[in-house]
Design a protein around this motif. Structure first.
Motif, PDB file in Angstrom:
ATOM      1  N   PHE A  60       0.822  -1.197   0.000  1.00  0.00           N
ATOM      2  CA  PHE A  60       0.000   0.000   0.000  1.00  0.00           C
ATOM      3  C   PHE A  60       0.865   1.259   0.000  1.00  0.00           C
ATOM      4  O   PHE A  60       0.609   2.204  -0.746  1.00  0.00           O
ATOM      5  N   VAL A  61       1.904   1.272   0.832  1.00  0.00           N
ATOM      6  CA  VAL A  61       2.804   2.428   0.893  1.00  0.00           C
ATOM      7  C   VAL A  61       3.492   2.637  -0.454  1.00  0.00           C
ATOM      8  O   VAL A  61       3.573   3.763  -0.966  1.00  0.00           O
ATOM      9  N   LEU A  62       3.974   1.552  -1.062  1.00  0.00           N
ATOM     10  CA  LEU A  62       4.657   1.666  -2.349  1.00  0.00           C
ATOM     11  C   LEU A  62       3.704   2.124  -3.452  1.00  0.00           C
ATOM     12  O   LEU A  62       4.078   2.931  -4.313  1.00  0.00           O
ATOM     13  N   VAL A  63       2.458   1.639  -3.433  1.00  0.00           N
ATOM     14  CA  VAL A  63       1.488   2.063  -4.440  1.00  0.00           C
ATOM     15  C   VAL A  63       1.102   3.523  -4.226  1.00  0.00           C
ATOM     16  O   VAL A  63       0.862   4.252  -5.199  1.00  0.00           O
ATOM     17  N   MET A  64       1.056   3.979  -2.987  1.00  0.00           N
ATOM     18  CA  MET A  64       0.782   5.398  -2.735  1.00  0.00           C
ATOM     19  C   MET A  64       1.896   6.269  -3.318  1.00  0.00           C
ATOM     20  O   MET A  64       1.626   7.330  -3.894  1.00  0.00           O
ATOM     21  N   ILE A  65       3.141   5.839  -3.163  1.00  0.00           N
ATOM     22  CA  ILE A  65       4.262   6.564  -3.769  1.00  0.00           C
ATOM     23  C   ILE A  65       4.107   6.583  -5.284  1.00  0.00           C
ATOM     24  O   ILE A  65       4.296   7.610  -5.944  1.00  0.00           O
ATOM     25  N   TYR A  66       3.712   5.456  -5.851  1.00  0.00           N
ATOM     26  CA  TYR A  66       3.476   5.352  -7.292  1.00  0.00           C
ATOM     27  C   TYR A  66       2.364   6.301  -7.727  1.00  0.00           C
ATOM     28  O   TYR A  66       2.484   6.982  -8.752  1.00  0.00           O
ATOM     29  N   LEU A  67       1.307   6.381  -6.938  1.00  0.00           N
ATOM     30  CA  LEU A  67       0.191   7.275  -7.265  1.00  0.00           C
ATOM     31  C   LEU A  67       0.636   8.738  -7.234  1.00  0.00           C
ATOM     32  O   LEU A  67       0.324   9.501  -8.147  1.00  0.00           O
ATOM     33  N   VAL A  68       1.377   9.120  -6.205  1.00  0.00           N
ATOM     34  CA  VAL A  68       1.850  10.502  -6.102  1.00  0.00           C
ATOM     35  C   VAL A  68       2.758  10.839  -7.284  1.00  0.00           C
ATOM     36  O   VAL A  68       2.642  11.912  -7.888  1.00  0.00           O
ATOM     37  N   GLN A  69       3.649   9.921  -7.641  1.00  0.00           N
ATOM     38  CA  GLN A  69       4.534  10.161  -8.777  1.00  0.00           C
ATOM     39  C   GLN A  69       3.755  10.250 -10.083  1.00  0.00           C
ATOM     40  O   GLN A  69       4.071  11.063 -10.944  1.00  0.00           O
ATOM     41  N   SER A  70       2.724   9.420 -10.231  1.00  0.00           N
ATOM     42  CA  SER A  70       1.961   9.447 -11.478  1.00  0.00           C
ATOM     43  C   SER A  70       1.151  10.732 -11.618  1.00  0.00           C
ATOM     44  O   SER A  70       0.945  11.218 -12.723  1.00  0.00           O
ATOM     45  N   VAL A  71       0.692  11.286 -10.505  1.00  0.00           N
ATOM     46  CA  VAL A  71      -0.053  12.549 -10.564  1.00  0.00           C
ATOM     47  C   VAL A  71       0.909  13.720 -10.762  1.00  0.00           C
ATOM     48  O   VAL A  71       0.598  14.667 -11.486  1.00  0.00           O
ATOM     49  N   ALA A  72       2.080  13.653 -10.150  1.00  0.00           N
ATOM     50  CA  ALA A  72       3.038  14.751 -10.243  1.00  0.00           C
ATOM     51  C   ALA A  72       3.704  14.831 -11.615  1.00  0.00           C
ATOM     52  O   ALA A  72       4.102  15.914 -12.043  1.00  0.00           O
ATOM     53  N   THR A  73       3.826  13.710 -12.304  1.00  0.00           N
ATOM     54  CA  THR A  73       4.472  13.684 -13.614  1.00  0.00           C
ATOM     55  C   THR A  73       3.425  13.903 -14.697  1.00  0.00           C
ATOM     56  O   THR A  73       2.423  13.186 -14.731  1.00  0.00           O
ATOM     57  N   PRO A  74       3.653  14.841 -15.567  1.00  0.00           N
ATOM     58  CA  PRO A  74       2.667  15.048 -16.637  1.00  0.00           C
ATOM     59  C   PRO A  74       2.626  13.846 -17.572  1.00  0.00           C
ATOM     60  O   PRO A  74       3.643  13.185 -17.778  1.00  0.00           O
ATOM     61  N   PRO A  75       1.458  13.561 -18.129  1.00  0.00           N
ATOM     62  CA  PRO A  75       1.357  12.415 -19.028  1.00  0.00           C
ATOM     63  C   PRO A  75       2.184  12.625 -20.293  1.00  0.00           C
ATOM     64  O   PRO A  75       2.358  13.755 -20.752  1.00  0.00           O
ATOM     65  N   ALA A  76       2.695  11.530 -20.817  1.00  0.00           N
ATOM     66  CA  ALA A  76       3.504  11.603 -22.032  1.00  0.00           C
ATOM     67  C   ALA A  76       2.624  11.997 -23.211  1.00  0.00           C
ATOM     68  O   ALA A  76       1.441  11.695 -23.246  1.00  0.00           O
TER      69      ALA A  76
END
Length: 158
Positions: free
Chosen positions: A50-66
């Protein structure tokens, strides 16, 4: 603010899966002779996930889509060749497990996967062998002798 990309959707789905699995840990049957609850390790693993997926979620929102660049199947396979190789090697490990046992097939899996994905010079191959023997042998010893888990021996070594 169009930040809903594939990574964000994947992270949300993984969070839902983690939540569903965590909910199911409340239905794990207690074993009377265990020293700790049967739900401890699944909950620990799911909390870490859960902690790792939350980090993944934050990174995916912070990074603009390709930008909408189309990739061919060949480019996709090349980009994910290491992951595909690892899954293939793991499948072979599972096939070898009943015959070679956990210790031998695990050490072979780690050594061959490192050899295929990593460097192949003599020094690196020696390092791969040491890592595979120490890592798999150490985990096998912890589970076999420290925790008393019956590890698969394999048909060839009975």
């Amino acid at each position: 603010m169009n930040r809903l990309n594939r990574d964000t959707i994947t992270a949300i789905v993984l969070l839902l899966v983690c939540g569903a699995f965590f909910w199911q840990t409340f239905y794990i049957r207690e074993i009377p002779f265990s020293t700790m609850g049967s739900d401890v390790w699944p909950r620990f693993a799911l909390t870490l996930m859960f902690v790792l997926v939350m980090i993944y979620l934050v990174q995916s929102v912070a990074t603009p889509p390709a930008e909408g660049e189309r990739r061919s199947l060949r480019a996709w396979l090349k980009g994910y060749s290491s992951a595909i190789t690892c899954f293939g090697m793991f499948f072979l490990f599972l096939l070898a497990l009943p015959y070679l046992g956990m210790l031998v097939s695990g050490a072979l899996f780690v050594f061959l996967t490192q050899g295929i994905i990593g460097r192949r010079d003599p020094r690196s191959l020696l390092l791969h062998a040491i890592i595979s023997i120490v890592a798999v042998g150490g985990m096998w010893a912890i589970f076999r002798y420290g925790l008393g888990v019956a590890m698969p021996v394999g048909e060839l070594f009975r």
